[in-house]
Design an enzyme around this catalytic site. Structure first.
Site, PDB file in Angstrom:
ATOM      1  CG  ASP A 111      -0.397   0.043   2.528  1.00  0.00           C
ATOM      2  OD1 ASP A 111       0.933  -0.556   2.834  1.00  0.00           O
ATOM      3  OD2 ASP A 111      -0.791   0.803   3.618  1.00  0.00           O
ATOM      4  CD  GLU A 121       4.316   1.094   6.798  1.00  0.00           C
ATOM      5  OE1 GLU A 121       5.310   1.636   7.690  1.00  0.00           O
ATOM      6  OE2 GLU A 121       4.095   1.926   6.135  1.00  0.00           O
ATOM      7  CG  ASP A 168       8.997   0.657   4.445  1.00  0.00           C
ATOM      8  OD1 ASP A 168       9.126   1.503   3.588  1.00  0.00           O
ATOM      9  OD2 ASP A 168       8.138   0.488   5.179  1.00  0.00           O
ATOM     10  CB  THR A 196     -17.031  38.031   7.611  1.00  0.00           C
ATOM     11  OG1 THR A 196     -18.317  38.214   7.117  1.00  0.00           O
ATOM     12  CG2 THR A 196     -16.284  39.032   7.017  1.00  0.00           C
ATOM     13  CG  HIS A 246       5.057   9.778   3.789  1.00  0.00           C
ATOM     14  ND1 HIS A 246       4.427   9.436   5.105  1.00  0.00           N
ATOM     15  CD2 HIS A 246       5.315   8.504   3.424  1.00  0.00           C
ATOM     16  CE1 HIS A 246       4.445   8.340   5.346  1.00  0.00           C
ATOM     17  NE2 HIS A 246       5.074   7.610   4.293  1.00  0.00           N
TER      18      HIS A 246
END
Lengths: 461, 461
Positions: free
Chosen positions: B87, B157, B184, B319, B431
């Site tokens: 994943d 994971e 990893d 607002t 990431h």
């Protein structure tokens, strides 16, 4: 027949026409609604023509058009300049609406036992400016229009009226009048009718904090590289001290301080703190130390984050150290604070408090000056008398927290007072999901506006 | 022929197969990619079968399946348990990718002059676990597999491996092995090959702050009613003191303090602060006072906001005084900190610091324990020797900031060390948008992994 009975006999049509207007999603802040904003302008133009106004036109601007129309019955008579706006606030978050924001429905509420119209813009300001169109129609139909009238209905109020300024300056002759009449505020209640005599100004900023040049893995970099969200939170947090005073240097320098007598009068107006907390479902209010809730709203400046975003906001968990964080921050201003000056103070301070590990951008959005209306004018007296005749009691003068920057514009450019004759309630969810406007408020508003014209003619004499 | 030449002659196919896997958007955090996550599992299953593994199966869980496969050449020989995950992290913000995240392309970079594969998951972890499948294929094809091997490739994971725990506990016999081998993590560089011997743990929380029961007009209520965004900022800001120490009571109680000698060794590893700042385009680093950047990442716990949102985040200015504000907050933990205990400390503290004017909800997302690997084990020695043979120099033991919670699971449930033999670089944008993985790293990784098997057999003897 009287205005009152005219309103009664056309009640359903008056409501039906407002529904039509409310179905147009005229959100000025979001370009994707641009067509609809123009459609709303067109609707206003046709309504004024039908009601009997002359030389009705769409005055084009760099943004959305200003709808103008007039009826001069006798140049010798006083003239009322009606201001309103046909644009509305964005409706999101949509999921919090109980019914679609642009499909008006009538529901009863605790404060509107006779029913209220639920739709974005119902109270702010379509439902309120349209009362003037209907009052005008009624007076024309009854042949009882006592003064000349001019309409100026704009489509950019919710985004700072950026083109109104130029229009007013360029059309001083055309806009010549004796008073400006505006229904874009609220009253305490139908039992305690009030007229707004004070409004706050506004400075609206957007800030952007940049840390690293890309989103990072929060494990690989976390703890070593500035996280722009954490930094932005620190910066925003530091804008208020432990007493909720705003810490921007110079922010309070020009703030008007009021006498104990004035503050007492302000606090004597009917206000139920427990009901207020209950209605908002909050355990406690929160504001500047040393001031009551009524004072915090009426006579003190504020700083609020209107929106914040940065990093991963989707489903589940993403371990990211974001590159950027953003916030929309607005300040409500009180008499003598200059919104451009405050915007500059904010920008300088915000950049000054940023650590070396981030870059900061500050973009001023829009602003407006605060306004205070004297109660010793023909306009205010006419409003008070109209309310006495319609509601059977004197109007209570109140200070409201919102902003109608154009009041200062009309004062400076046209030399005119603005009479803020609003009929909404503070609980009508303006700018919120499920905005609504009481049907009784709508109908009594139409009647009261017609009475204002009658009394204004008397007062000016 | 040798593994090296096998890898060379199948180079293009090895890259092409990885491309296929990278085209599957197996984002486990977002339910709308669910089909793709299953498709990726299926791809892994077929690859293991093709490479020559026996009894390959999709082990179903309450979430995404764990792909298992094995090759036992002789029960008397040592067994290597390979762990990885198919994943990937969500790819947003998509607009910051120079090429679509799930359409892999090869581009050269300063650190990858021979080219890198750009795609979400290229380094984390598809490109890295797939090296093991290809090393296995090569050893099988060459008839040189020195040990037994078991594969356990999961699909959760990036969302906390929530079902791996139960699977491991239920399959201790099946997973019996002598060491766990994981790719990893990253190495310092191809010139400074390193092996990760320390990882941080993780506690990931989501918080929700509620002020009034609905969005309010910031003019009518601003200054009198708690703004949940301002309050959330205050609360988040208070989680770090002026030295960037975390203020949660008890947070540091169990944090391991290291000797000056250990810290010196850590700081002796090659690290160029100026290059680091330049590469991230930051004027300064930012972290806990009294520690170097390497220490802040390697041996100190952190607290980062991974995402924040509330109020109006669209075009233009609204607002509004929002009803709610949200944040995703994660803490990286170091040895002896228990993530469940830290999650509880956070929750209690965060609720304790909330003013009476708001309501606070805290939802723990997922977490994992920190891990430290001894360098005095057959597994570490085998990794070191494999690197010496492939790269011509000794491996540098490093501490990494990321988390692989399952290391603790393998230690506690299977009694196995995890060897963290990673080949990515810290600049590979894990990431982040434009994640990539060096082709040379990929190919040398395959070769080094095969050498690990050879040396591990020797070391266990």
């Amino acid at each position: 027949m009287s205005i009152k009975s005219y309103v009664q006999s056309h009640r359903d049509r008056f409501i039906g026409e407002l529904f039509e207007l409310l179905r147009i999603p005229s959100v000025s802040a979001d370009p994707k609604f641009s067509k609809d904003v123009f459609a709303a302008a067109d609707f206003v133009k046709k309504s004024l023509e039908k009601a009997g106004a002359d030389s009705v036109e769409l005055c084009l601007t760099d943004g959305y058009p200003i709808v103008y129309g007039e009826k001069t019955i006798d140049p010798a008579l006083p003239t009322v300049l009606v201001y309103g706006h046909y644009d509305v606030q964005p409706a999101d978050p949509y999921e919090l609406w109980d019914s679609p924001p642009f499909e008006p429905v009538v529901k009863t509420t605790a404060r509107h036992p006779e029913g209220a119209i639920f739709a974005r813009g119902s109270a702010d300001d379509k439902g309120q400016f349209y009362m003037h169109v209907k009052a005008f129609e009624a007076m024309m139909a009854e042949g009882s229009l006592p003064c000349n009238v001019k309409f100026m209905i704009e489509g950019e109020e919710e985004v700072g009226s950026s083109n109104l300024d130029g229009f007013v300056k360029a059309n001083k002759e055309k806009l010549k009048a004796d008073v400006v009449l505006v229904s874009d505020t609220h009253m305490i209640s139908l039992e305690h009718p009030s007229v707004t005599v004070g409004l706050r100004g506004l400075a609206y900023m957007q800030v952007e904090v940049t840390g690293p040049n890309r989103d990072l893995h929060s494990g690989t970099y976390g703890g070593a590289v500035a996280n722009p969200v954490n930094i932005l939170c620190k910066m925003i947090a530091s804008l208020h001290d432990e007493n909720n005073h705003i810490t921007i240097p110079g922010f309070y320098d020009k703030v008007e301080e009021y006498s104990q007598a004035y503050r007492k009068a302000l606090n004597d107006a009917p206000f139920d703190l427990d009901a207020y907390k209950k209605e908002l479902d909050i355990a406690d209010v929160h504001g500047e130390k040393g001031y009551t809730t009524v004072e915090r709203i009426g006579i003190r400046p504020t700083l609020d984050v209107n929106g914040i975003w940065g990093g991963y906001t989707g489903e589940g968990a993403k371990t990211v150290l974001p590159s950027k964080a953003f916030a929309k921050i607005s300040m409500r201003l009180v008499p003598n604070q200059d919104y451009q000056e405050i915007a500059t103070l904010f920008e300088n301070h915000f950049k000054a408090i940023a650590p070396a590990s981030v870059k900061v951008k500050v973009i001023p959005h829009h602003g407006g000056a605060p306004a205070v209306v004297s109660t010793d004018t023909p306009g205010y007296r006419a409003a008070d008398l109209a309310i006495q005749e319609a509601f059977g009691k004197k109007a209570i003068p109140t200070r409201e927290g919102g902003s109608i920057p154009i009041c200062a514009l009309f004062q400076n450019e046209l030399g005119l007072d603005s009479i803020l004759l609003g009929f909404g309630l503070d609980t009508d969810a303006l700018h919120s999901p499920n905005e609504h406007y009481g049907i009784k408020n709508y109908l009594m508003g139409i009647e009261t506006i017609a009475l204002f014209f009658k009394h204004f003619k008397e007062q000016v004499k």
